[in-house]
Design a protein around this motif. Structure first.
Motif, PDB file in Angstrom:
ATOM      1  N   SER A  86      24.261  97.568 -24.365  1.00 23.00           N
ATOM      2  CA  SER A  86      24.951  96.415 -23.648  1.00 23.00           C
ATOM      3  C   SER A  86      24.149  95.509 -22.825  1.00 23.00           C
ATOM      4  CB  SER A  86      26.165  96.916 -23.047  1.00 23.00           C
ATOM      5  OG  SER A  86      25.758  97.505 -21.945  1.00 23.00           O
ATOM      6  N   ARG A  87      22.888  95.786 -22.585  1.00 23.75           N
ATOM      7  CA  ARG A  87      22.319  94.825 -21.649  1.00 23.75           C
ATOM      8  C   ARG A  87      20.721  94.523 -22.238  1.00 23.75           C
ATOM      9  NH1 ARG A  87      22.581  98.062 -15.589  1.00 23.75           N
ATOM     10  NH2 ARG A  87      24.821  97.780 -15.461  1.00 23.75           N
ATOM     11  N   LEU A  88      20.177  95.141 -23.169  1.00 16.38           N
ATOM     12  CA  LEU A  88      18.922  95.108 -23.543  1.00 16.38           C
ATOM     13  C   LEU A  88      19.051  94.501 -25.284  1.00 16.38           C
ATOM     14  CD1 LEU A  88      15.751  95.113 -22.907  1.00 16.38           C
ATOM     15  CD2 LEU A  88      15.963  97.458 -23.800  1.00 16.38           C
ATOM     16  N   MET A  89      18.349  93.605 -25.356  1.00 18.57           N
ATOM     17  CA  MET A  89      18.306  93.105 -26.821  1.00 18.57           C
ATOM     18  C   MET A  89      16.818  92.325 -27.095  1.00 18.57           C
ATOM     19  SD  MET A  89      20.589  89.852 -28.393  1.00 18.57           S
ATOM     20  CE  MET A  89      19.657  88.424 -27.468  1.00 18.57           C
ATOM     21  N   ILE A  90      16.629  92.626 -28.389  1.00 19.98           N
ATOM     22  CA  ILE A  90      15.301  92.044 -29.172  1.00 19.98           C
ATOM     23  C   ILE A  90      15.844  90.954 -30.091  1.00 19.98           C
ATOM     24  CG2 ILE A  90      13.963  94.119 -28.758  1.00 19.98           C
ATOM     25  CD1 ILE A  90      14.540  94.522 -31.625  1.00 19.98           C
ATOM     26  N   GLU A  91      14.815  89.961 -29.847  1.00 15.17           N
ATOM     27  CA  GLU A  91      15.397  88.758 -30.811  1.00 15.17           C
ATOM     28  C   GLU A  91      14.012  88.186 -31.327  1.00 15.17           C
ATOM     29  OE1 GLU A  91      17.689  86.140 -28.332  1.00 15.17           O
ATOM     30  OE2 GLU A  91      15.854  85.200 -27.669  1.00 15.17           O
ATOM     31  N   GLY A  92      14.386  87.413 -32.301  1.00 16.92           N
ATOM     32  CA  GLY A  92      13.238  86.528 -33.136  1.00 16.92           C
ATOM     33  C   GLY A  92      13.962  85.317 -33.443  1.00 16.92           C
ATOM     34  N   GLY A  93      12.955  84.298 -33.569  1.00 20.28           N
ATOM     35  CA  GLY A  93      13.723  82.924 -33.884  1.00 20.28           C
ATOM     36  C   GLY A  93      12.608  81.980 -34.592  1.00 20.28           C
ATOM     37  N   ALA A  94      12.882  80.894 -34.666  1.00 14.12           N
ATOM     38  CA  ALA A  94      12.244  79.784 -35.398  1.00 14.12           C
ATOM     39  C   ALA A  94      12.619  78.425 -34.919  1.00 14.12           C
ATOM     40  CB  ALA A  94      11.964  79.857 -36.755  1.00 14.12           C
ATOM     41  N   SER A  95      11.810  77.435 -34.625  1.00 13.25           N
ATOM     42  CA  SER A  95      12.279  75.895 -34.241  1.00 13.25           C
ATOM     43  C   SER A  95      11.267  75.126 -34.997  1.00 13.25           C
ATOM     44  CB  SER A  95      12.409  75.772 -32.518  1.00 13.25           C
ATOM     45  OG  SER A  95      11.063  75.853 -32.364  1.00 13.25           O
ATOM     46  N   PHE A  96      11.998  73.931 -35.115  1.00 17.40           N
ATOM     47  CA  PHE A  96      10.969  72.779 -35.751  1.00 17.40           C
ATOM     48  C   PHE A  96      11.550  71.539 -34.921  1.00 17.40           C
ATOM     49  CE2 PHE A  96      11.434  68.963 -38.769  1.00 17.40           C
ATOM     50  CZ  PHE A  96       9.876  68.817 -38.906  1.00 17.40           C
ATOM     51  N   GLY A  97      10.406  70.703 -34.535  1.00 12.20           N
ATOM     52  CA  GLY A  97      10.597  69.405 -33.869  1.00 12.20           C
ATOM     53  C   GLY A  97       9.554  68.339 -34.337  1.00 12.20           C
ATOM     54  N   MET A  98       9.816  67.081 -33.985  1.00 12.94           N
ATOM     55  CA  MET A  98       8.866  66.313 -34.269  1.00 12.94           C
ATOM     56  C   MET A  98       8.395  65.321 -32.928  1.00 12.94           C
ATOM     57  SD  MET A  98      10.164  64.783 -37.891  1.00 12.94           S
ATOM     58  CE  MET A  98      11.762  64.292 -37.269  1.00 12.94           C
ATOM     59  N   PRO A  99       7.656  66.006 -31.931  1.00 14.46           N
ATOM     60  CA  PRO A  99       6.844  65.235 -30.855  1.00 14.46           C
ATOM     61  C   PRO A  99       5.960  64.157 -31.229  1.00 14.46           C
ATOM     62  CG  PRO A  99       6.060  67.309 -31.031  1.00 14.46           C
ATOM     63  CD  PRO A  99       6.944  67.473 -31.949  1.00 14.46           C
ATOM     64  N   ARG A 100       5.670  63.274 -30.314  1.00 14.30           N
ATOM     65  CA  ARG A 100       4.685  62.308 -30.507  1.00 14.30           C
ATOM     66  C   ARG A 100       3.403  62.614 -29.616  1.00 14.30           C
ATOM     67  NH1 ARG A 100       4.685  57.776 -33.372  1.00 14.30           N
ATOM     68  NH2 ARG A 100       6.930  57.190 -34.460  1.00 14.30           N
ATOM     69  N   LEU A 101       2.542  62.351 -30.382  1.00 13.01           N
ATOM     70  CA  LEU A 101       1.134  62.295 -29.424  1.00 13.01           C
ATOM     71  C   LEU A 101       0.787  60.919 -28.928  1.00 13.01           C
ATOM     72  CD1 LEU A 101      -1.551  63.847 -28.728  1.00 13.01           C
ATOM     73  CD2 LEU A 101      -2.311  63.290 -30.969  1.00 13.01           C
ATOM     74  N   ARG A 102       0.941  60.734 -27.666  1.00  7.68           N
ATOM     75  CA  ARG A 102       0.875  59.361 -27.073  1.00  7.68           C
ATOM     76  C   ARG A 102      -0.581  59.311 -26.385  1.00  7.68           C
ATOM     77  NH1 ARG A 102       6.205  60.630 -25.293  1.00  7.68           N
ATOM     78  NH2 ARG A 102       7.889  59.356 -26.625  1.00  7.68           N
ATOM     79  N   THR A 103      -1.011  58.143 -26.207  1.00  7.55           N
ATOM     80  CA  THR A 103      -2.199  57.721 -25.391  1.00  7.55           C
ATOM     81  C   THR A 103      -2.257  56.775 -24.548  1.00  7.55           C
ATOM     82  OG1 THR A 103      -3.408  58.850 -27.364  1.00  7.55           O
ATOM     83  CG2 THR A 103      -4.629  57.281 -25.799  1.00  7.55           C
ATOM     84  N   ASP A 104      -2.633  56.798 -23.263  1.00 10.77           N
ATOM     85  CA  ASP A 104      -2.687  55.910 -22.231  1.00 10.77           C
ATOM     86  C   ASP A 104      -4.062  55.426 -22.217  1.00 10.77           C
ATOM     87  OD1 ASP A 104       0.220  55.803 -21.642  1.00 10.77           O
ATOM     88  OD2 ASP A 104      -0.290  57.451 -20.167  1.00 10.77           O
ATOM     89  N   ILE A 105      -4.311  54.030 -22.231  1.00  6.92           N
ATOM     90  CA  ILE A 105      -5.434  53.361 -21.882  1.00  6.92           C
ATOM     91  C   ILE A 105      -5.474  52.858 -20.714  1.00  6.92           C
ATOM     92  CG2 ILE A 105      -7.145  51.811 -23.057  1.00  6.92           C
ATOM     93  CD1 ILE A 105      -6.709  53.964 -24.846  1.00  6.92           C
ATOM     94  N   SER A 106      -6.785  52.941 -20.131  1.00  7.82           N
ATOM     95  CA  SER A 106      -7.031  52.507 -18.572  1.00  7.82           C
ATOM     96  C   SER A 106      -8.294  52.000 -18.453  1.00  7.82           C
ATOM     97  CB  SER A 106      -6.574  53.542 -17.552  1.00  7.82           C
ATOM     98  OG  SER A 106      -7.349  54.687 -17.687  1.00  7.82           O
ATOM     99  N   GLN A 107      -8.607  51.376 -17.476  1.00  6.41           N
ATOM    100  CA  GLN A 107     -10.055  50.935 -17.054  1.00  6.41           C
ATOM    101  C   GLN A 107     -10.621  50.113 -18.291  1.00  6.41           C
ATOM    102  OE1 GLN A 107     -12.392  54.117 -15.420  1.00  6.41           O
ATOM    103  NE2 GLN A 107     -10.629  55.298 -14.909  1.00  6.41           N
ATOM    104  N   ASP A 108      -9.883  49.451 -18.974  1.00  2.96           N
ATOM    105  CA  ASP A 108     -10.279  48.810 -20.232  1.00  2.96           C
ATOM    106  C   ASP A 108     -11.182  47.647 -19.536  1.00  2.96           C
ATOM    107  OD1 ASP A 108     -10.761  47.077 -22.321  1.00  2.96           O
ATOM    108  OD2 ASP A 108      -9.293  48.279 -23.437  1.00  2.96           O
ATOM    109  N   ALA A 109     -12.299  47.159 -20.123  1.00  2.00           N
ATOM    110  CA  ALA A 109     -13.155  46.305 -19.618  1.00  2.00           C
ATOM    111  C   ALA A 109     -12.706  44.780 -20.232  1.00  2.00           C
ATOM    112  CB  ALA A 109     -14.469  46.422 -19.954  1.00  2.00           C
ATOM    113  N   GLU A 110     -12.011  44.832 -21.125  1.00  2.00           N
ATOM    114  CA  GLU A 110     -11.658  43.522 -21.857  1.00  2.00           C
ATOM    115  C   GLU A 110     -10.165  43.388 -21.786  1.00  2.00           C
ATOM    116  OE1 GLU A 110     -12.733  44.334 -25.950  1.00  2.00           O
ATOM    117  OE2 GLU A 110     -14.893  44.008 -25.585  1.00  2.00           O
ATOM    118  N   THR A 111      -9.174  44.146 -21.571  1.00  2.00           N
ATOM    119  CA  THR A 111      -7.654  44.069 -21.497  1.00  2.00           C
ATOM    120  C   THR A 111      -7.113  44.811 -20.555  1.00  2.00           C
ATOM    121  OG1 THR A 111      -5.495  43.514 -22.641  1.00  2.00           O
ATOM    122  CG2 THR A 111      -7.101  45.521 -23.288  1.00  2.00           C
ATOM    123  N   GLY A 112      -5.893  44.656 -20.272  1.00  2.00           N
ATOM    124  CA  GLY A 112      -5.109  45.692 -19.150  1.00  2.00           C
ATOM    125  C   GLY A 112      -4.785  47.021 -19.669  1.00  2.00           C
TER     126      GLY A 112
END
Length: 217
Positions: A86-112
């Motif tokens: 009544s207290r102990l359980m084993i479980e398994g699962g699966a998930s699916f998502g679509m996160p984004r890979l983002r990039t921040d540009i800084s110290q650019d000699a030509e633009t901000g």
């Protein structure tokens, strides 16, 4: 963090007289819902050029610096568990998502400074866990628990032509809120929510480091 909910259906038994709904031994538990995972860094890199400075080892000239992260995102999730007691359980699962890979540009000699949205990933997680329901209740309908587990991470990018795999380890706390107790003809029904700390190894990462991020389901 966003908050998401999952539904619980527990196989019912007969002859149980309890002051509040609870898990029954040797029954299956089905959960379905949404997981929100927080974002995390995947590395930094500088674009350097040879400079015109004098000396045997002149310092490089930084054209720009790039810092990348996988942004927070929701995922759909399905889980199945089996109650050992009544207290102990084993479980398994699966998930699916679509996160984004983002990039921040800084110290650019030509633009901000600028932020690039980057590409949308296809991310799959398959995992298993041990769940222990604490011997206490919060009110007549809430039962807290702790859990820990590990899983397999699969990330597809570059229009699903490249694959990165890794491992996921996690621990957390949660609670079940029972809406209806089961009897001989009906199943128990309720809501489950949990908060986890996740450790991700490998997968998409420019520095090949372990990363920690939170999630709510």
């Amino acid at each position: 963090l966003g908050c998401a909910l999952s539904l619980v259906r527990v196989g019912a038994g007969t002859g149980y007289a309890q002051e509040a709904p609870a898990l029954r031994p040797h029954r299956f538990v089905l959960d379905g819902g949404v997981v929100w995972s927080g974002g995390y860094s995947v590395g930094e890199v500088d674009a350097n050029l040879r400079s015109n400075a004098t000396g045997s080892a002149p310092p490089p000239f930084t054209l720009f610096a790039a810092s990348s992260e996988i942004g927070g995102a929701p995922a759909v999730s399905a889980r199945i568990g089996f109650t050992l007691t009544s207290r102990l359980m084993i479980e398994g699962g699966a998930s699916f998502g679509m996160p984004r890979l983002r990039t921040d540009i800084s110290q650019d000699a030509e633009t901000g400074a600028q932020q690039l949205e980057g590409e949308e990933l296809k991310q799959y997680v398959v995992d298993g866990a041990l769940v222990w329901h604490l011997p206490l209740r919060i009110g007549s309908r809430v039962r807290p628990f702790v859990l820990g587990g590990a899983g397999y991470l699969r990330q597809l990018h570059e229009e699903r032509t490249l694959v990165e795999t890794g491992q996921l380890y996690y621990g957390g706390i949660g609670a079940r809120v029972w809406f209806r107790d089961g009897d001989g003809t009906a199943r128990s029904f309720g809501l489950r929510t949990d908060l986890r700390a996740n450790l991700r190894r490998r997968g998409i990462d420019f520095d090949d480091k372990a990363r920690v991020f939170p999630s709510v389901s």
